[in-house]
Motif scaffolding. Structure first.
Motif: not given
Length: 120
Positions: A104-109
């Motif tokens: 989720e963090v990577l997707g947002k970044l």
């Protein structure tokens, strides 16, 4: 678009760290999965930072965005494989939750970087 070395990008750094985590996580999978799920998961995990890097090497923001979209696709493919790994008992619920959180963090970044490039 101002040039920024991909190794300075937070999204690339986090994707690289996550790929390393995935390699370590899959090292405990059954050895008969070495050419199956392990290989597939690892290819996806490495594809994320690799496509971010390749996109940064392109001449135009549109090309960079295309590679970021590929990285995002690999990330979502990886997420599915992580769920399957949980479903068949290769990883614990804690490991699943950690992976999903990092995805989720990577997707947002990645999405944020795409939005930033659309502005140029």
């Amino acid at each position: 678009m101002a040039y920024q070395k991909y190794t300075e990008l937070e999204v690339w750094k986090k994707a690289r760290i996550f790929a390393t985590y995935i390699y370590k996580l899959t090292s405990s999978f059954p050895k008969e999965e070495i050419y199956g799920l392990i290989s597939q998961i690892r290819r996806c995990a490495v594809s994320v930072p690799s496509n971010i890097a390749e996109g940064c090497g392109r001449q135009h923001p549109k090309e960079t965005i295309q590679f970021l979209a590929i990285a995002r696709g690999s990330l979502y493919e990886l997420e599915t494989q992580i769920y399957v790994s949980f479903d068949i008992g290769f990883i614990s619920e804690i490991q699943l939750n950690e992976c999903v959180s990092q995805i989720e963090v990577l997707g947002k970044l990645i999405n944020g970087y795409i939005r930033f490039l659309h502005k140029d």
